[in-house]
Design a protein around this motif. Structure first.
Motif, PDB file in Angstrom:
ATOM      1  N   UNK A   1      30.030  33.264  25.757  1.00 39.22           N
ATOM      2  CA  UNK A   1      29.099  32.754  26.764  1.00 39.22           C
ATOM      3  C   UNK A   1      28.983  33.781  27.876  1.00 39.22           C
ATOM      4  N   UNK A   2      27.794  33.881  28.441  1.00 41.03           N
ATOM      5  CA  UNK A   2      27.580  34.813  29.535  1.00 41.03           C
ATOM      6  C   UNK A   2      28.087  34.207  30.839  1.00 41.03           C
ATOM      7  N   UNK A   3      28.393  35.067  31.786  1.00 36.63           N
ATOM      8  CA  UNK A   3      29.040  34.624  33.019  1.00 36.63           C
ATOM      9  C   UNK A   3      28.073  33.863  33.923  1.00 36.63           C
ATOM     10  N   UNK A   4      28.569  32.757  34.458  1.00 36.10           N
ATOM     11  CA  UNK A   4      27.917  32.170  35.625  1.00 36.10           C
ATOM     12  C   UNK A   4      28.209  33.056  36.828  1.00 36.10           C
ATOM     13  N   UNK A   5      29.468  33.428  36.945  1.00 32.13           N
ATOM     14  CA  UNK A   5      29.953  34.365  37.954  1.00 32.13           C
ATOM     15  C   UNK A   5      31.113  35.116  37.343  1.00 32.13           C
ATOM     16  N   UNK A   6      31.188  36.404  37.585  1.00 31.33           N
ATOM     17  CA  UNK A   6      32.383  37.161  37.210  1.00 31.33           C
ATOM     18  C   UNK A   6      32.773  38.069  38.369  1.00 31.33           C
ATOM     19  N   UNK A   7      34.073  38.405  38.410  1.00 29.24           N
ATOM     20  CA  UNK A   7      34.597  39.241  39.488  1.00 29.24           C
ATOM     21  C   UNK A   7      35.539  40.290  38.898  1.00 29.24           C
ATOM     22  N   UNK A   8      35.278  41.539  39.214  1.00 27.23           N
ATOM     23  CA  UNK A   8      36.211  42.624  38.916  1.00 27.23           C
ATOM     24  C   UNK A   8      36.876  43.015  40.224  1.00 27.23           C
ATOM     25  N   UNK A   9      38.181  42.762  40.325  1.00 26.47           N
ATOM     26  CA  UNK A   9      38.922  43.049  41.560  1.00 26.47           C
ATOM     27  C   UNK A   9      39.986  44.097  41.270  1.00 26.47           C
ATOM     28  N   UNK A  10      40.040  45.127  42.092  1.00 24.91           N
ATOM     29  CA  UNK A  10      41.025  46.196  41.939  1.00 24.91           C
ATOM     30  C   UNK A  10      41.568  46.554  43.311  1.00 24.91           C
ATOM     31  N   UNK A  11      42.885  46.632  43.423  1.00 27.34           N
ATOM     32  CA  UNK A  11      43.533  46.846  44.710  1.00 27.34           C
ATOM     33  C   UNK A  11      44.570  47.952  44.634  1.00 27.34           C
ATOM     34  N   UNK A  12      44.714  48.664  45.729  1.00 23.39           N
ATOM     35  CA  UNK A  12      45.911  49.465  45.992  1.00 23.39           C
ATOM     36  C   UNK A  12      46.686  48.721  47.070  1.00 23.39           C
ATOM     37  N   UNK A  13      47.948  48.425  46.775  1.00 24.38           N
ATOM     38  CA  UNK A  13      48.746  47.595  47.665  1.00 24.38           C
ATOM     39  C   UNK A  13      49.918  48.384  48.246  1.00 24.38           C
ATOM     40  N   UNK A  14      50.253  48.064  49.482  1.00 22.88           N
ATOM     41  CA  UNK A  14      51.485  48.525  50.123  1.00 22.88           C
ATOM     42  C   UNK A  14      52.230  47.270  50.555  1.00 22.88           C
ATOM     43  N   UNK A  15      53.078  46.768  49.668  1.00 20.96           N
ATOM     44  CA  UNK A  15      53.703  45.486  49.914  1.00 20.96           C
ATOM     45  C   UNK A  15      52.655  44.390  49.874  1.00 20.96           C
ATOM     46  N   UNK A  16      52.535  43.632  50.958  1.00 20.31           N
ATOM     47  CA  UNK A  16      51.534  42.566  51.031  1.00 20.31           C
ATOM     48  C   UNK A  16      50.238  43.038  51.683  1.00 20.31           C
ATOM     49  N   UNK A  17      50.155  44.320  52.011  1.00 25.39           N
ATOM     50  CA  UNK A  17      48.970  44.855  52.683  1.00 25.39           C
ATOM     51  C   UNK A  17      48.068  45.561  51.681  1.00 25.39           C
ATOM     52  N   UNK A  18      46.782  45.344  51.816  1.00 29.47           N
ATOM     53  CA  UNK A  18      45.802  46.014  50.966  1.00 29.47           C
ATOM     54  C   UNK A  18      45.471  47.377  51.562  1.00 29.47           C
TER      55      UNK A  18
END
Length: 333
Positions: free
Chosen positions: A239-256
């Protein structure tokens, strides 16, 4: 039945020469093109088979870091390749979220970039109002059933969405598309590859006539440890997306330190949530920070009669995807 000629290209140069003929199109896996031809939406007169061109079906490491994915690499092979799984898990997840196993075994990376919208009014030729199929005819979706349609980046000429999962991940990863044409080779930043409809919804990309995608390049991996692809759809598979999200982070502990967020299912092209990225950069992940970033990502949304739910759905999906990417499956404090 329309007459169609077929030619098998042995190399890029011969493919480009053949593409200069009127009505010629390239064919790789054919998973989208053949559907369009069967429905009478696409009517090519010459098919240029590029599947036997050497060198376009490999995934290789680049000298300065990063990887090159050939345009003929099958979606399933890309998703399961060690370099992709280890260094770009976001891309692997997005590929595996798309279509079915059978289609992934046939579909190519280059073809995935070019797949056309799944708007029902575009696919059904009984509807004579479709500016993407018949420029200047109007847009039946505007006054019709538009639950699956765009809330960002659309125009009065077209509200169809881009259907690709892979492209959402590539947008977040700042990929580059390599193409060859009559004027030689060039590269296109992924953000510039797909077009918004404006007054020419029939033109989906910035490819020039006769140009051939040869590869997709990914920069050195920065987000291997913290990324997640979330696809919200009506059913669990195919099925095609109603909504999709690509999330990518560089983290330093709990800080983005750095954030990359791209959305699918909400716009005519993969939609980079740049405002949300800026709001997250340098900040600790808190409920307040996430909510504010998600709201910023949907700033300017223009929902229609049937798809207003996508605004809140996208905001919630962004929060969930970022939590997953950060390793907070239960949500931040």
């Amino acid at each position: 039945m329309d007459a169609i000629s077929y030619e098998r290209a042995g190399d890029v140069a011969s493919a480009l020469r053949a593409a200069q003929q009127p009505g010629a199109v390239f064919i790789g896996g054919g998973t989208n093109l053949l559907d369009l031809m069967k429905g009478g939406v696409a009517r090519p007169v010459r098919l240029i088979d590029i599947t036997h061109i050497d060198g376009l079906d490999a995934i290789t490491a680049l000298p300065g870091g990063g990887i090159r994915i050939g345009a003929l690499v099958r979606n399933s092979d890309a998703a399961n390749h060690a370099l992709v799984r280890e260094s770009y898990p976001l891309l692997s997840q997005a590929l595996l979220a798309g279509a079915s196993a059978q289609l992934r075994n046939m579909a190519t990376v280059g073809g995935n970039l070019l797949q056309r919208t799944r708007c029902g009014y575009f696919y059904d030729t009984a509807f004579t109002q479709c500016n993407k199929r018949l420029p200047g005819s109007g847009c039946a979706a505007l006054g019709g059933h538009n639950r699956m349609h765009a809330i960002l980046g659309a125009s009065p000429q077209c509200i169809a969405v881009n259907p690709s999962d892979m492209s959402v991940a590539l947008a977040a990863l700042d990929a580059t598309v390599r193409v060859s044409g009559a004027n030689g080779e060039r590269t296109i930043a992924f953000a510039d590859f797909h077009r918004l409809p404006a007054d020419r919804p029939d033109v989906d990309t910035t490819l020039l006539p006769g140009e051939l995608i040869t590869a997709v390049d990914l920069p050195p991996p920065l987000f291997s440890a913290h990324s997640h692809y979330l696809k919200v759809r009506d059913r669990a598979s195919y099925a095609f997306a109603l909504v999709s999200v690509a999330a990518a982070l560089q983290m330093d502990g709990a800080r983005v330190e750095t954030a990359r967020i791209a959305l699918g299912g909400v716009a005519p092209k993969p939609w980079r949530a740049s405002a949300a990225e800026r709001m997250l950069a340098g900040q600790p992940l808190t409920q307040s920070t996430l909510r504010n970033a998600a709201a910023a990502a949907l700033d300017g949304a223009r929902p229609l009669r049937d798809n207003g739910f996508k605004v809140q759905l996208a905001q919630r999906a962004i929060v969930r995807a970022i939590n997953e990417a950060a390793g907070y499956a239960g949500g931040v404090a």
